[in-house]
Design a protein around this motif. Structure first.
Motif, PDB file in Angstrom:
ATOM      1  N   GLU A 311      -4.473  -0.506   3.946  1.00 56.89           N
ATOM      2  CA  GLU A 311      -4.293   0.069   2.605  1.00 56.89           C
ATOM      3  C   GLU A 311      -2.897   0.675   2.491  1.00 56.89           C
ATOM      4  O   GLU A 311      -2.211   0.512   1.475  1.00 56.89           O
ATOM      5  N   LYS A 312      -2.493   1.367   3.550  1.00 53.12           N
ATOM      6  CA  LYS A 312      -1.166   1.997   3.534  1.00 53.12           C
ATOM      7  C   LYS A 312      -0.086   0.922   3.346  1.00 53.12           C
ATOM      8  O   LYS A 312       0.812   1.055   2.528  1.00 53.12           O
ATOM      9  N   GLU A 313      -0.269  -0.184   4.107  1.00 52.64           N
ATOM     10  CA  GLU A 313       0.727  -1.261   4.039  1.00 52.64           C
ATOM     11  C   GLU A 313       0.813  -1.853   2.621  1.00 52.64           C
ATOM     12  O   GLU A 313       1.879  -2.048   2.063  1.00 52.64           O
ATOM     13  N   LYS A 314      -0.363  -2.089   2.060  1.00 52.18           N
ATOM     14  CA  LYS A 314      -0.404  -2.684   0.710  1.00 52.18           C
ATOM     15  C   LYS A 314       0.221  -1.736  -0.312  1.00 52.18           C
ATOM     16  O   LYS A 314       1.006  -2.149  -1.192  1.00 52.18           O
ATOM     17  N   LEU A 315      -0.092  -0.463  -0.197  1.00 50.49           N
ATOM     18  CA  LEU A 315       0.439   0.507  -1.162  1.00 50.49           C
ATOM     19  C   LEU A 315       1.949   0.660  -1.013  1.00 50.49           C
ATOM     20  O   LEU A 315       2.682   0.781  -2.002  1.00 50.49           O
ATOM     21  N   GLN A 316       2.426   0.600   0.238  1.00 44.15           N
ATOM     22  CA  GLN A 316       3.878   0.690   0.443  1.00 44.15           C
ATOM     23  C   GLN A 316       4.575  -0.533  -0.146  1.00 44.15           C
ATOM     24  O   GLN A 316       5.657  -0.421  -0.728  1.00 44.15           O
ATOM     25  N   TYR A 317       3.913  -1.685   0.020  1.00 45.46           N
ATOM     26  CA  TYR A 317       4.490  -2.908  -0.562  1.00 45.46           C
ATOM     27  C   TYR A 317       4.554  -2.769  -2.087  1.00 45.46           C
ATOM     28  O   TYR A 317       5.583  -3.036  -2.711  1.00 45.46           O
ATOM     29  N   PHE A 318       3.460  -2.327  -2.707  1.00 49.25           N
ATOM     30  CA  PHE A 318       3.429  -2.142  -4.160  1.00 49.25           C
ATOM     31  C   PHE A 318       4.545  -1.198  -4.631  1.00 49.25           C
ATOM     32  O   PHE A 318       5.124  -1.380  -5.689  1.00 49.25           O
ATOM     33  N   ALA A 319       4.802  -0.176  -3.820  1.00 53.19           N
ATOM     34  CA  ALA A 319       5.784   0.826  -4.247  1.00 53.19           C
ATOM     35  C   ALA A 319       7.220   0.386  -3.981  1.00 53.19           C
ATOM     36  O   ALA A 319       8.154   1.036  -4.426  1.00 53.19           O
ATOM     37  N   SER A 320       7.388  -0.727  -3.265  1.00 54.48           N
ATOM     38  CA  SER A 320       8.746  -1.157  -2.905  1.00 54.48           C
ATOM     39  C   SER A 320       9.306  -2.097  -3.980  1.00 54.48           C
ATOM     40  O   SER A 320       8.546  -2.706  -4.729  1.00 54.48           O
ATOM     41  N   PRO A 321      10.640  -2.264  -4.035  1.00 55.64           N
ATOM     42  CA  PRO A 321      11.212  -3.198  -5.017  1.00 55.64           C
ATOM     43  C   PRO A 321      10.674  -4.621  -4.839  1.00 55.64           C
ATOM     44  O   PRO A 321      10.455  -5.323  -5.809  1.00 55.64           O
ATOM     45  N   GLU A 322      10.398  -5.043  -3.595  1.00 52.30           N
ATOM     46  CA  GLU A 322       9.882  -6.411  -3.365  1.00 52.30           C
ATOM     47  C   GLU A 322       8.492  -6.601  -3.973  1.00 52.30           C
ATOM     48  O   GLU A 322       8.110  -7.702  -4.347  1.00 52.30           O
TER      49      GLU A 322
END
Ligand code: 2AM
Length: 588
Positions: A311-322
């Motif tokens: 979940e952390k990984e997915k949320l970090q991805y969502f929050a990133s420019p990519e």
């Protein structure tokens, strides 16, 4: 960060100013900017006034509108004319972009940070990269919540169903939410009671448009035709309960919410924002938990509190420019509410302070008033389309306010908090000839205009009115058909005998589309004659393409009937607009 207040003396002494600005209506400045903009336009400001000041402008706009990002462009030009220097090219956020305005925001932010860093390394000693979310949460919530023991709670907070108590709860809750609601949106102007809820369309036409009549139950507010009514919707109780449960909150706790930097003196002043309120009431009245999607920063903060690695990984991805485009699909396109997002990431437990700060505010919804106060004293009427649609993944979504209103029963005694606002359509004097164009629910303000004119016509003759209405089918969604027909017959204000007319475009009753602009063109001569007699044009309805298509039709008429080349016809219409004879009220 500053409020624009105090700018008069301070602006020329600032080092770097960043402006984030939206455009409202037809290229207008937002209300909160009006005083500042008027000040900035003063002729006596020299062209060196802002010399030495650096600035950056980011505009929030929608390219569906003719005057896309108009205010940010004007502001950028004016700042530069006054001698200020842009450190980056203005950014133009576009709501129509498949990834939303953030598609333009990300590159703009990254050039801004790198320019700021070049100008002065102390801005970002670690370099701009530290803004990309990682495992650290740099910020702290900006608010503080105090929990009060029940025996210390003000006696006024005990449940009581009278209106004064409801008003106090609304004012208390909304004035506690720092920065979320302007002062004029805390205490309601008045309360309304629903007395009629009538469907105007047939089920087969695929639209549910309703006529609502409300009575004033507290004070009567004076309004004018063309004004706007804002309504505070009630959230679904089950959704509020689920949110409270999901976040492990105590619905019956008594709380006060303060900005962190609030000084002691203010903390102890007896204002409504300092009187404890039940947590559940606070959530209900201020936090949109089940309809509005949260913004990207919500995902960034969630990522910090996620304990499950995936979940952390997915949320970090969502929050990133990519991850921006994927987040836009997941969040904005699918219109996932805060509650749904939290349910998708069960390991996240966010502190209530963060939730209060980041859950979208429960906004009032604005509707054009469809009654004339002269025709209906102590009442106000609305014409509301019940909003529902399918997302790309076929999830049914519906508009919070219209769906709630549609389900209300006039037999129930529900008090509806409401605010009145001046609309873009100023009330026309009885002697002004009118050309009204209002397809769909765009007819709402013109019901009020026609109703009022009919009453004025009883005492002395009024000027002619042409009304252009558009809908899908004659049998399906011809809103207020009998009303329009009655005013177009027997010497009514829309009758030919009075120099007026009713023209209806049924877009789906024949193989090819027929829209209001076709009817406008068909009546070219009549319209031109009225315009030369000093008529005003009023347009209301959907903001997508209709207002610009109708403008083109008027352009054709002015060009054809007035014998003017196209550019001159456009200038002629712009002059009309400046003279207050071309009004548009558009909504999405
Ligand atoms: P449509 O849905 O058949 O396309 C009220 O919503 C009416 O406005 C409908 O008949 C709708 O037609 C019509 N409409 C849609 N787009 C329009 C446009 N660009 N200009 C004028 N009317 C439009």
């Amino acid at each position: 960060m500053h409020c624009i207040e105090g700018y008069k003396s301070s602006l020329p002494h600032e080092d770097t100013i960043i402006f984030v600005v939206s455009t409202t209506g037809q290229g207008d400045t937002p209300d909160s900017m009006k005083v500042f903009w008027k000040f900035l336009l003063q002729r006596n400001l020299s062209k060196h006034w802002l010399e030495g000041v650096r600035y950056a402008v980011f505009g929030l706009g929608d390219s569906g509108y003719q005057k896309y990002n108009f205010v940010s462009k004007k502001l950028d030009k004016r700042l530069s004319d006054l001698g200020a220097m842009a450190i980056v090219e203005k950014g133009l956020g576009d709501d129509q972009h498949p990834s939303g305005y953030e598609a333009a925001l990300d590159p703009w932010m990254s050039s801004l940070w790198s320019m700021l860093n070049q100008i002065n390394e102390k801005f970002f000693p670690q370099g701009p990269d530290f803004l990309i979310p990682d495992m650290k949460l740099i910020d702290q919530p900006k608010i503080h919540i105090t929990y009060h023991s029940v025996d210390k709670v003000d006696s006024q907070s005990s449940p009581n169903s009278d209106l004064k108590w409801i008003e106090m709860q609304i004012e208390r809750a909304r004035s506690m939410s720092p920065g979320k609601f302007t002062n004029d949106k805390t205490r309601p102007n008045c309360f309304l009671k629903l007395i009629q809820n009538q469907r105007l369309t047939r089920a087969e036409c695929g639209k549910d448009v309703r006529h609502f009549e409300f009575e004033f139950v507290s004070s009567t507010i004076e309004y004018k035709v063309g004004d706007i009514l804002e309504v505070l919707p009630s959230q679904n109780q089950a959704a509020v309960d689920s949110f409270i449960q999901r976040c492990n909150l105590d619905p019956d706790a008594f709380i006060t919410v303060h900005p962190k930097e609030m000084n002691n003196h203010l903390l102890h002043t007896h204002t409504s924002a300092n009187v404890p309120i039940k947590l559940k009431t606070f959530v209900e009245l201020t936090m949109d938990v089940a309809s509005a999607p949260p913004r990207r920063y919500f995902f960034e903060v969630m990522s910090y509190f996620a304990t499950a690695p995936h979940e952390k990984e997915k949320l970090q991805y969502f929050a990133s420019p990519e991850g921006r485009d994927d987040l836009y699909q997941y969040n904005q396109k699918e219109r996932r509410s805060v509650l749904e997002v939290l349910e998708d990431f069960p390991s996240v437990q966010m502190p209530f302070e963060w939730l209060v700060q980041l859950v979208p505010p429960l906004k009032t919804r604005a509707f054009s008033i469809s009654s004339s106060p002269i025709a209906h004293s102590n009442q106000v009427h609305l014409t509301v389309s019940v909003v529902s649609w399918m997302t790309p993944f076929k999830r049914k979504r519906s508009g919070l306010c219209s769906t709630w209103l549609a389900k209300l029963d006039p037999e129930q005694s529900i008090y509806i908090p409401a605010w009145f606002q001046k609309g873009a359509l100023s009330p026309p004097p009885p002697s002004l000839p009118l050309i009204l164009v209002g397809p769909g629910t765009g007819c709402a303000p013109f019901c009020g205009f026609v109703e009022e004119r009919a009453i004025q016509n009883e005492s002395s003759a009024t000027a002619p009115v042409l009304f252009f209405f558009g809908c899908r089918n004659e049998d399906g969604d011809f809103l207020y058909r009998d009303f329009w027909l009655s005013h177009s017959q027997n010497g009514g204000v829309l009758s030919e005998a009075k120099g007026g007319g009713l023209f209806v475009a049924f877009s789906r009753d024949q193989p090819q589309k027929v829209y209001v602009q076709h009817k406008v063109r068909e009546n070219s001569r009549k319209i031109w004659n009225l315009l030369t007699e000093g008529a005003a044009i009023y347009i209301a309805g959907s903001s997508t393409k209709m207002p610009s298509d109708v403008f083109l039709a008027f352009e054709d008429i002015v060009s054809k009937e007035g014998g003017l080349p196209r550019e001159s016809a456009v200038r002629w219409l712009r002059t009309l607009e400046k003279a207050g004879r071309y009004h548009v009220e558009a909504w999405s």
